[in-house]
Design a protein around this motif. Structure first.
Motif, PDB file in Angstrom:
ATOM      1  N   LEU B  71       0.859  -1.193   0.000  1.00 49.82           N
ATOM      2  CA  LEU B  71       0.000   0.000   0.000  1.00 49.82           C
ATOM      3  C   LEU B  71       0.888   1.234   0.000  1.00 49.82           C
ATOM      4  CD1 LEU B  71      -2.439  -1.087   2.857  1.00 49.82           C
ATOM      5  CD2 LEU B  71      -2.873  -1.213   0.407  1.00 49.82           C
ATOM      6  N   THR B  72       0.334   2.334  -0.512  1.00 43.33           N
ATOM      7  CA  THR B  72       1.095   3.584  -0.428  1.00 43.33           C
ATOM      8  C   THR B  72       1.119   4.024   1.035  1.00 43.33           C
ATOM      9  OG1 THR B  72      -0.894   4.890  -0.715  1.00 43.33           O
ATOM     10  CG2 THR B  72       0.340   4.328  -2.716  1.00 43.33           C
ATOM     11  N   ARG B  73       2.077   4.889   1.352  1.00 41.31           N
ATOM     12  CA  ARG B  73       2.184   5.304   2.755  1.00 41.31           C
ATOM     13  C   ARG B  73       0.913   6.016   3.214  1.00 41.31           C
ATOM     14  NH1 ARG B  73       6.959   9.128   4.571  1.00 41.31           N
ATOM     15  NH2 ARG B  73       8.195   7.295   4.123  1.00 41.31           N
ATOM     16  N   SER B  74       0.355   6.858   2.342  1.00 45.80           N
ATOM     17  CA  SER B  74      -0.827   7.621   2.773  1.00 45.80           C
ATOM     18  C   SER B  74      -2.017   6.675   2.974  1.00 45.80           C
ATOM     19  CB  SER B  74      -1.161   8.708   1.758  1.00 45.80           C
ATOM     20  OG  SER B  74      -1.372   8.110   0.494  1.00 45.80           O
ATOM     21  N   ALA B  75      -2.170   5.669   2.072  1.00 45.13           N
ATOM     22  CA  ALA B  75      -3.274   4.723   2.217  1.00 45.13           C
ATOM     23  C   ALA B  75      -3.111   3.908   3.496  1.00 45.13           C
ATOM     24  CB  ALA B  75      -3.321   3.800   0.999  1.00 45.13           C
ATOM     25  N   ARG B  76      -1.890   3.487   3.730  1.00 45.48           N
ATOM     26  CA  ARG B  76      -1.608   2.683   4.928  1.00 45.48           C
ATOM     27  C   ARG B  76      -1.897   3.485   6.197  1.00 45.48           C
ATOM     28  NH1 ARG B  76       1.830  -1.831   5.939  1.00 45.48           N
ATOM     29  NH2 ARG B  76       2.028  -2.078   3.704  1.00 45.48           N
ATOM     30  N   THR B  77      -1.438   4.742   6.197  1.00 45.70           N
ATOM     31  CA  THR B  77      -1.636   5.575   7.387  1.00 45.70           C
ATOM     32  C   THR B  77      -3.122   5.846   7.611  1.00 45.70           C
ATOM     33  OG1 THR B  77       0.473   6.610   6.885  1.00 45.70           O
ATOM     34  CG2 THR B  77      -0.873   7.716   8.514  1.00 45.70           C
ATOM     35  N   ALA B  78      -3.850   6.144   6.513  1.00 46.52           N
ATOM     36  CA  ALA B  78      -5.286   6.426   6.648  1.00 46.52           C
ATOM     37  C   ALA B  78      -6.009   5.200   7.207  1.00 46.52           C
ATOM     38  CB  ALA B  78      -5.856   6.815   5.294  1.00 46.52           C
ATOM     39  N   LEU B  79      -5.642   4.015   6.681  1.00 43.70           N
ATOM     40  CA  LEU B  79      -6.231   2.771   7.187  1.00 43.70           C
ATOM     41  C   LEU B  79      -5.942   2.600   8.671  1.00 43.70           C
ATOM     42  CD1 LEU B  79      -5.496  -0.065   4.591  1.00 43.70           C
ATOM     43  CD2 LEU B  79      -7.710   0.647   5.448  1.00 43.70           C
ATOM     44  N   ALA B  80      -4.676   2.829   9.029  1.00 45.39           N
ATOM     45  CA  ALA B  80      -4.254   2.625  10.415  1.00 45.39           C
ATOM     46  C   ALA B  80      -5.042   3.528  11.361  1.00 45.39           C
ATOM     47  CB  ALA B  80      -2.753   2.899  10.538  1.00 45.39           C
ATOM     48  N   VAL B  81      -5.167   4.800  10.973  1.00 47.33           N
ATOM     49  CA  VAL B  81      -5.859   5.764  11.837  1.00 47.33           C
ATOM     50  C   VAL B  81      -7.318   5.358  12.015  1.00 47.33           C
ATOM     51  CG1 VAL B  81      -6.617   8.170  11.998  1.00 47.33           C
ATOM     52  CG2 VAL B  81      -4.276   7.644  11.274  1.00 47.33           C
ATOM     53  N   ASN B  82      -7.948   4.922  10.928  1.00 44.98           N
ATOM     54  CA  ASN B  82      -9.370   4.550  10.993  1.00 44.98           C
ATOM     55  C   ASN B  82      -9.603   3.248  11.754  1.00 44.98           C
ATOM     56  OD1 ASN B  82     -11.350   6.300   9.335  1.00 44.98           O
ATOM     57  ND2 ASN B  82      -9.430   6.311   8.185  1.00 44.98           N
ATOM     58  N   LEU B  83      -8.594   2.385  11.766  1.00 51.00           N
ATOM     59  CA  LEU B  83      -8.803   1.061  12.368  1.00 51.00           C
ATOM     60  C   LEU B  83      -8.508   0.999  13.855  1.00 51.00           C
ATOM     61  CD1 LEU B  83      -7.404  -1.495   9.786  1.00 51.00           C
ATOM     62  CD2 LEU B  83      -9.662  -1.485  10.824  1.00 51.00           C
ATOM     63  N   LEU B  84      -7.785   1.990  14.360  1.00 54.82           N
ATOM     64  CA  LEU B  84      -7.288   1.884  15.732  1.00 54.82           C
ATOM     65  C   LEU B  84      -8.413   1.697  16.757  1.00 54.82           C
ATOM     66  CD1 LEU B  84      -4.371   1.738  16.302  1.00 54.82           C
ATOM     67  CD2 LEU B  84      -4.344   4.134  16.941  1.00 54.82           C
ATOM     68  N   GLU B  85      -9.451   2.489  16.635  1.00 53.41           N
ATOM     69  CA  GLU B  85     -10.563   2.406  17.595  1.00 53.41           C
ATOM     70  C   GLU B  85     -11.268   1.047  17.519  1.00 53.41           C
ATOM     71  OE1 GLU B  85     -11.365   4.951  19.951  1.00 53.41           O
ATOM     72  OE2 GLU B  85     -12.490   3.222  20.709  1.00 53.41           O
ATOM     73  N   PRO B  86     -11.671   0.610  16.274  1.00 53.07           N
ATOM     74  CA  PRO B  86     -12.300  -0.719  16.209  1.00 53.07           C
ATOM     75  C   PRO B  86     -11.402  -1.830  16.743  1.00 53.07           C
ATOM     76  CG  PRO B  86     -12.474   0.393  14.080  1.00 53.07           C
ATOM     77  CD  PRO B  86     -11.666   1.275  14.960  1.00 53.07           C
ATOM     78  N   LEU B  87     -10.108  -1.726  16.504  1.00 50.11           N
ATOM     79  CA  LEU B  87      -9.192  -2.773  16.978  1.00 50.11           C
ATOM     80  C   LEU B  87      -9.150  -2.799  18.503  1.00 50.11           C
ATOM     81  CD1 LEU B  87      -6.194  -2.410  14.476  1.00 50.11           C
ATOM     82  CD2 LEU B  87      -7.863  -4.254  14.566  1.00 50.11           C
ATOM     83  N   LYS B  88      -9.163  -1.605  19.104  1.00 50.51           N
ATOM     84  CA  LYS B  88      -9.142  -1.535  20.566  1.00 50.51           C
ATOM     85  C   LYS B  88     -10.403  -2.197  21.140  1.00 50.51           C
ATOM     86  CE  LYS B  88      -9.521   1.636  24.425  1.00 50.51           C
ATOM     87  NZ  LYS B  88     -10.858   1.157  24.756  1.00 50.51           N
ATOM     88  N   SER B  89     -11.555  -1.882  20.525  1.00 53.77           N
ATOM     89  CA  SER B  89     -12.805  -2.479  21.009  1.00 53.77           C
ATOM     90  C   SER B  89     -12.760  -3.994  20.895  1.00 53.77           C
ATOM     91  CB  SER B  89     -13.980  -1.962  20.195  1.00 53.77           C
ATOM     92  OG  SER B  89     -13.931  -0.577  20.105  1.00 53.77           O
ATOM     93  N   LEU B  90     -12.198  -4.446  19.780  1.00 54.74           N
ATOM     94  CA  LEU B  90     -12.136  -5.890  19.547  1.00 54.74           C
ATOM     95  C   LEU B  90     -11.275  -6.575  20.611  1.00 54.74           C
ATOM     96  CD1 LEU B  90     -13.474  -7.493  17.359  1.00 54.74           C
ATOM     97  CD2 LEU B  90     -11.397  -7.357  15.998  1.00 54.74           C
ATOM     98  N   LEU B  91     -10.148  -5.942  20.923  1.00 56.22           N
ATOM     99  CA  LEU B  91      -9.251  -6.514  21.944  1.00 56.22           C
ATOM    100  C   LEU B  91      -9.945  -6.577  23.301  1.00 56.22           C
ATOM    101  CD1 LEU B  91      -5.601  -5.140  21.763  1.00 56.22           C
ATOM    102  CD2 LEU B  91      -6.373  -7.485  21.547  1.00 56.22           C
ATOM    103  N   ASP B  92     -10.716  -5.517  23.605  1.00 56.00           N
ATOM    104  CA  ASP B  92     -11.386  -5.448  24.911  1.00 56.00           C
ATOM    105  C   ASP B  92     -12.552  -6.428  25.000  1.00 56.00           C
ATOM    106  OD1 ASP B  92      -9.695  -3.555  25.832  1.00 56.00           O
ATOM    107  OD2 ASP B  92     -10.944  -1.847  25.234  1.00 56.00           O
ATOM    108  N   ASP B  93     -13.313  -6.517  23.900  1.00 56.75           N
ATOM    109  CA  ASP B  93     -14.591  -7.242  23.977  1.00 56.75           C
ATOM    110  C   ASP B  93     -14.516  -8.707  23.582  1.00 56.75           C
ATOM    111  OD1 ASP B  93     -15.463  -4.756  24.605  1.00 56.75           O
ATOM    112  OD2 ASP B  93     -16.186  -4.283  22.583  1.00 56.75           O
TER     113      ASP B  93
END
Lengths: 176, 718
Positions: B71-93
Motif C-alpha cells: 500500500l502507499t504510505r498515505s493509504a496505509r496511514t489512513a487505514l491505520a488511523v481509521n482502524l485503531l478504535e475498532p481494533l481496541k474495542s475488539l481486543l477489549d470485547d
C-alpha cells in the motif's frame, strides 16, 4: 515436487520452490551435472535432456520426473526471489530448512506475518520422495484439522514422528 | 533438484459467509487498486462489531493480509488511523485467542505508521497516541498470561515497538516503515519524549529476550523469540549486545519446557537448538560483512558459542547409533551396539607371550586389528595432540577407567613392583625413571621381561608401593623429566594458535581457575611453573629447617633453572615469560616475609628468590642488549616488580660502552622520570658517569644532573 503434487491433488493451495542458486540435475557423470537457471520452463529442460541423451535420462528417471513436473507448474521457482507469504512452509532437507529460516531473517520480517516452518527429512530418490510426500500430506491434514496450531503443533509433530520414524522433523515459528 | 514444498492457506471447504465474501472482496479490491483500500474498508469495519466470532476472525485475518499488501504510505496511514478504535474495542470485547492474535498482528503492522504520523504531524494528535498506548498496555497484559498464539503475536508487536523506539538509520532515503526509529521524533515534540520512548523500548527489549528464561517455555514461542531477536540485531545494531548476551546464555537442554512427554521435550530441545544455531550463523555472516563495530565485536563470542555447541553435538552424536542401515536386522543392531559399548574393544587383560615392549603393554586392541600396525610416531606433533584431545573428550570416564585398569593389570602381571625401584642393576626390570623418559622417545626399544603370574598384587597396594618406594633422587628425576617434557612440548609446537585451540577444546576451566588465568595461552604454562616454584612447592617451615637441602627446595631450584634456561635462550621473544616469572617470584617472597623474624633489611634477605633470579636475568639482559633494543630494555625495566641497587648499577656497563651508551642513558632517564623508587640509585649511576669524565656522555649526564642534582654540577664547575 512429489509433495507439491500430492498436496495439490488433496486440494491444498500450494507453491513450491528451490533454495539453491540454480537447478542442478544429474548429468552423464557426477562431475558433469546439468545446470539450468530458475525460471527455465520444465518443457525446455525436458526437451534439452531428451536431445542430449534420451536413453540415459529415461533410464535414470529424470525425464519421467520432468514430465510429472511440467504437468504441475511451468517452471522451477527460487525461494529467495519470491515475495509471497504462506501459513506453513514444508522443507524436505535440513539445509533447505536452514536456508528458509535464514532468508526470513534476511528479509527483516517486514510483513509481520507468522509462519510455521517444518522440515521433513526425505532422501532425494523417487522411492523415498513418494513415501515422504505421503508423510507430508498426512502432516498437512493433521495441521488443517487443528484449531489452535501454535499450541498443538508439538504434539502433532510428536505423533507424526512416532508414526513415521524414518521421517525426522524440525520446526520453527518465524515471520514473513 | 531439491524438493522443497510450501503450502498456502490450508482451509478450503468452509461455506462462504457474508463476512467471508466481504473480506475476500476487500482483499481483491486492495490488491487490484491499493488506493481503494480505505473505501473498501468502510464496508468491512461494521462486521467487526458483530457478535459472531467467526465473522470477527475472518475480518481480522483479512486485515492482516491487507496490511501485508503493498500500500502507499498515505493509504496505509489512513487505514491505520481509521482502524485503531475498532481494533481496541475488539481486543477489549472479544476473548477469542484467534481474533486477538490477528488484532495484535495488525497493530504490529500499523504501529510504525501511527508512530510516524504522531511524531511528524504539524499538529500531532495526542488522542491518537493515547489510544495506541492503551492498546499496547492491553497487549502487554495479555502477553503475561496468554496462550502461545497471543505471545507469538505480542512478541512481534514488542519487536516493532523496540525498532521504532531505538537508534536506527537517519538516512532520509531509507525513510520507510521499517526504518521508523527514535530519530523520527523531533526533539521539540509537544508530548513525545525521546528518553521515555527509548526507556520503554529498552524495557521491552529486555522482556523479549528474557522470555527465553520463563517457566513452561514452548519451542514455537521460543523459536519465534529467537528469530524476532535476531532480526532486531540485524536491523538495529544498537540492540545487538544485549540481545546476543542473553541468547548466548540460553541453553535449550536446560530450559524449563512445557511438554506432555519426554519425547516432546526432546523434540523441543532439538527445535530450539536448531533455531539458536541458524540465528547465530546468520548474525555471524552479517557481522563479517558489516563494518559496524557493534556487530563485528560480537564475532568471537558467537564463534566460541558455536564451537561449544558443535562439540556438545558431536558428543551427543557419538553416543547415538548411526541412522543408516537395516533396522529390522537384529544381528546388525547387535554388532553396532557392541562397537558403541567401548569397553568391549579391550580384547585381553593378559599380555601376549614372549618379550614385550611398552607399546605392547598399552595396546589394548586386538593384534589382528589393522589399527595396531599403524605407526603413531609418523604423525606430526600437533596432529597427535589434536587427536588425543578429541579422543579424551569423546571417551566416557568408564571407558578410560576400564582401559587404565586393564593396563595396570597387565603391568602388574609383568613386573614385581616391590623390586622395581631397587632393581636398577639389570636396567631391564621395573619402570625406573630413566626408562620412563625413554618410553616417550622410543617405545619399542625398551623391552619388558616376560610375565610372572606370581607377582600379581592387588591394584591399590601396588599404587601405594609405587608412590612410597621411590627414592628422593628418583622422585626428583621424575619431577624434572615432567618439567622438561612440558617445556619441550611448548617449544616444539610452532603453531601456537593450534596449540591454544586444542587446549580450549579440552576445557581448561578448572586449571585456569587455580592459576587465575582467564584462558590457556602460550605463556600459561610459564605462570603454572612459576607458581609451582614460588608458592606451590614452598613450605616456609620446612624451608627454614632444611636450609636448601629438602626435596622441595631441590625441586624448586630445578624448575627455576629450567625457566631461566628457557628465557635466556631467546630473551627478546620470551620477555613476557620472564616478566610473568619475576612477578610470581616477587609475590611469592612477599607473602613469605615474616614480620617477627629479624631481618637485616637487605633486599637479598627479604626477597631472597626474587633477588637471586632477577639478578641472574638482569646480568643476561645487560650482557646481550644491543643499541636497537631500547623498547625491549625499557619494557623490562618498567615491568619487573622491583629493582635492586646492584641491578641499577649494572646499567653503567651499557652506558660506558661506546656502542650502547645512548641506550644506557635512555634507560637511566626512564628510571629517573618514571620509576621514583629507583630514581636515587639511577642518579647515583649518572653521577658516577659524569664524574668519570667520559666525553661521549658528559653533556647528557650534565643536563640530567642540572635538573635533579644541580649541586653536583655547580661543584664541578667551581
Amino acid at each position: 515436487m512429489e509433495a507439491h503434487k500430492v498436496l495439490k491433488e488433496a486440494g491444498f493451495n500450494v507453491s513450491s520452490f528451490g533454495t539453491g542458486s540454480a537447478v542442478r540435475l544429474p548429468g552423464p557423470s557426477i562431475d558433469r551435472p546439468n545446470i539450468y537457471e530458475f525460471g527455465t520452463p520444465y518443457d525446455s529442460i525436458y526437451n534439452d535432456l531428451a536431445e542430449k541423451d534420451a536413453k540415459l535420462y529415461q533410464a535414470n528417471g529424470l525425464l519421467p520426473m520432468l514430465d510429472r513436473n511440467r504437468s504441475i507448474k511451468t517452471a522451477p521457482q527460487r525461494w529467495q526471489d519470491h515475495n509471497m507469504a504462506f501459513d506453513i512452509v514444508f522443507t524436505c532437507e535440513e539445509r533447505c530448512f536452514d536456508a528458509v529460516c535464514e532468508d526470513l531473517v534476511n528479509r527483516g520480517e517486514q510483513l509481520n506475518l507468522p509462519v510455521h516452518i517444518i522440515n521433513v527429512e526425505i532422501k532425494d530418490n523417487p522411492e523415498e520422495a513418494a513415501v515422504g510426500a505421503q508423510g507430508i500430506l498426512d502432516l498437512a491434514k493433521s495441521i488443517a484439522t487443528t484449531s489452535n496450531l501454535d499450541e498443538s503443533i508439538i504434539s502433532v509433530l510428536n505423533e507424526f514422528e512416532k508414526k513415521h520414524p524414518r521421517l525426522p522433523v524440525l520446526h520453527a515459528v518465524s515471520f514473513f | 533438484m531439491s524438493d522443497q514444498e510450501e503450502t498456502g492457506a490450508l482451509t478450503s471447504s468452509v461455506s462462504q459467509s457474508e463476512s467471508k465474501q466481504a473480506a475476500a472482496d476487500l482483499l481483491r479490491a486492495v490488491k487490484e487498486d491499493p488506493g481503494s483500500a480505505l473505501k473498501a474498508l468502510q464496508g468491512l469495519v461494521p462486521l467487526l462489531s458483530r457478535a459472531d466470532i467467526s465473522d470477527k476472525s475472518v475480518v481480522a485475518k483479512t486485515l492482516v493480509d491487507v496490511f501485508a499488501c503493498e500500500l502507499t504510505r498515505s493509504a496505509r496511514t489512513a487505514l491505520a488511523v481509521n482502524l485503531l478504535e475498532p481494533l481496541k474495542s475488539l481486543l477489549d470485547d472479544c476473548a477469542d485467542d484467534d481474533v486477538r492474535k490477528s488484532v495484535i498482528i495488525v497493530v504490529s503492522q500499523l504501529y510504525p505508521c501511527i508512530f510516524r504520523k504522531v511524531a511528524r504531524a504539524p499538529r500531532p494528535d495526542s488522542a491518537l497516541w493515547d489510544l495506541m498506548e492503551t492498546i499496547k498496555t492491553k497487549v502487554w497484559s495479555l502477553w503475561t498470561d496468554g496462550s502461545d498464539r497471543i505471545k507469538i503475536a505480542a512478541i512481534k508487536l514488542a519487536q516493532r515497538v523496540v525498532m521504532a523506539q531505538s537508534e536506527g538509520l537517519t538516512d532520509p532515503r531509507m525513510d520507510d516503515d521499517h526504518q521508523v526509529n527514535i530519530h523520527t521524533v523531533p526533539s521539540d515534540h509537544p508530548f513525545l519524549r525521546k528518553f521515555q520512548l527509548e526507556a520503554e523500548g529498552s524495557a521491552l527489549l529486555d522482556r523479549i529476550v528474557s522470555s527465553l528464561e520463563e517457566p513452561e517455555l514452548s519451542s514455537p514461542f521460543g523459536t519465534a523469540v529467537i528469530y524476532t531477536s535476531v532480526c532486531l540485531i540485524r536491523s538495529r545494531p544498537s540492540t545487538a549486545n544485549s540481545v546476543l548476551n542473553r541468547l548466548l546464555e540460553f541453553r535449550p537442554h536446560q530450559a524449563d519446557l512445557r511438554a506432555a512427554s519426554h519425547t516432546e521435550n526432546q523434540l523441543q530441545v532439538r527445535f530450539l537448538e536448531k533455531a539458536v544455531k541458524i540465528s547465530l550463523n546468520s548474525v555471524l555472516r552479517a557481522a563479517t560483512r558489516s563494518t559496524d563495530s557493534r556487530l563485528t565485536s560480537l564475532t568471537p563470542k558467537i564463534q566460541r558459542y558455536l564451537q561449544d555447541f558443535m562439540s556438545r553435538s558431536a558428543k551427543l552424536d557419538s553416543r547415538k547409533r548411526p541412522l543408516d542401515g537395516d533396522f529390522d536386522d537384529p544381528a546388525a543392531k547387535r554388532s553396532r551396539q557392541n562397537i558403541d559399548g567401548g569397553s568391549d574393544s579391550i580384547t585381553s587383560l593378559t599380555m601376549p607371550p614372549g618379550p614385550a615392549s611398552y607399546s605392547d603393554l598399552f595396546t589394548l586392541i586386538d593384534s589382528n586389528d589393522p589399527l595396531s600396525s599403524f605407526d603413531a610416531t609418523s604423525l606430526p606433533l600437533h596432529v597427535a595432540i589434536g587427536m588425543i584431545s578429541a579422543g579424551l573428550q569423546h571417551a566416557s570416564p568408564d571407558q578410560v577407567q576400564s582401559a587404565l585398569g586393564a593396563v595396570f593389570q597387565r603391568f602388574s602381571s609383568l613386573v614385581p613392583l616391590k623390586s622395581a625401584p631397587t632393581d636398577k642393576a639389570s636396567g631391564k626390570t621395573g619402570i625406573n625413571s630413566e626408562e620412563k623418559r625413554e618410553r616417550d622417545e622410543d617405545e619399542d626399544a625398551d623391552a619388558l621381561p616376560a610375565a610372572d603370574a606370581d607377582n600379581v598384587i592387588n591394584a591399590a597396594k601396588q599404587a601405594e608401593l609405587l608412590a612410597t618406594d621411590l627414592s628422593e633422587d628418583d622422585r626428583l628425576k621424575i619431577f624434572t623429566d615432567a618439567i622438561d617434557r612440558l617445556i619441550e612440548s611448548s617449544s616444539a609446537v610452532d603453531d601456537l594458535n593450534m596449540f591454544v585451540n586444542s587446549n580450549k577444546a579440552l576445557n581448561f576451566s578448572g586449571l585456569s581457575n587455580h592459576v587465575a588465568a582467564a584462558d590457556w595461552n602460550k605463556n600459561s604454562w610459564v605462570l603454572l611453573l612459576a607458581r609451582i616454584c614460588s608458592r606451590g612447592l614452598a613450605d616456609s617451615a620446612a624451608e627454614e629447617d632444611s636450609q636448601g637441602g629438602s626435596l622441595g627446595e631441590k625441586m624448586r631450584e630445578e624448575v627455576r633453572s629450567r625457566l631461566k634456561e628457557y628465557v635466556v635462550a631467546d630473551f627478546r621473544n620470551r620477555l613476557d615469560a620472564a616478566i610473568i616469572w619475576m612477578n610470581e617470584e616477587w609475590y611469592g617472597d612477599f607473602i613469605k616475609i615474616n614480620p617477627k623474624k629479624k631481618s637485616t633489611g637487605e633486599f637479598a634477605d627479604t626477597m631472597p628468590n626474587y633477588a637471586k633470579w632477577a639478578s641472574i636475568l638482569f646480568e643476561n639482559v645487560v650482557l646481550y642488549c644491543d643499541s636497537s633494543d631500547d623498547r625491549f630494555l625499557l619494557r623490562w625495566l618498567s615491568e619487573i616488580p622491583q629493582l635492586s641497587t646492584e641491578m641499577i648499577h649494572s646499567l653503567r656497563t651499557i652506558c660506558v660502552d661506546p656502542d650502547r651508551s645512548r641506550l644506557g642513558l635512555r634507560s637511566l632517564k626512564f628510571l629517573i622520570a618514571l620509576r621514583p623508587p629507583a630514581r636515587d640509585d639511577a642518579l647515583d649511576v649518572v653521577e658516577q658517569i659524569y664524574k668519570s669524565d667520559d666525553e661521549m656522555t658528559h653533556n647528557e649526564t650534565k643536563e640530567l644532573l642540572k635538573q635533579y642534582r644541580p649541586s653536583i654540577v655547580k661543584e664541578e664547575s667551581n
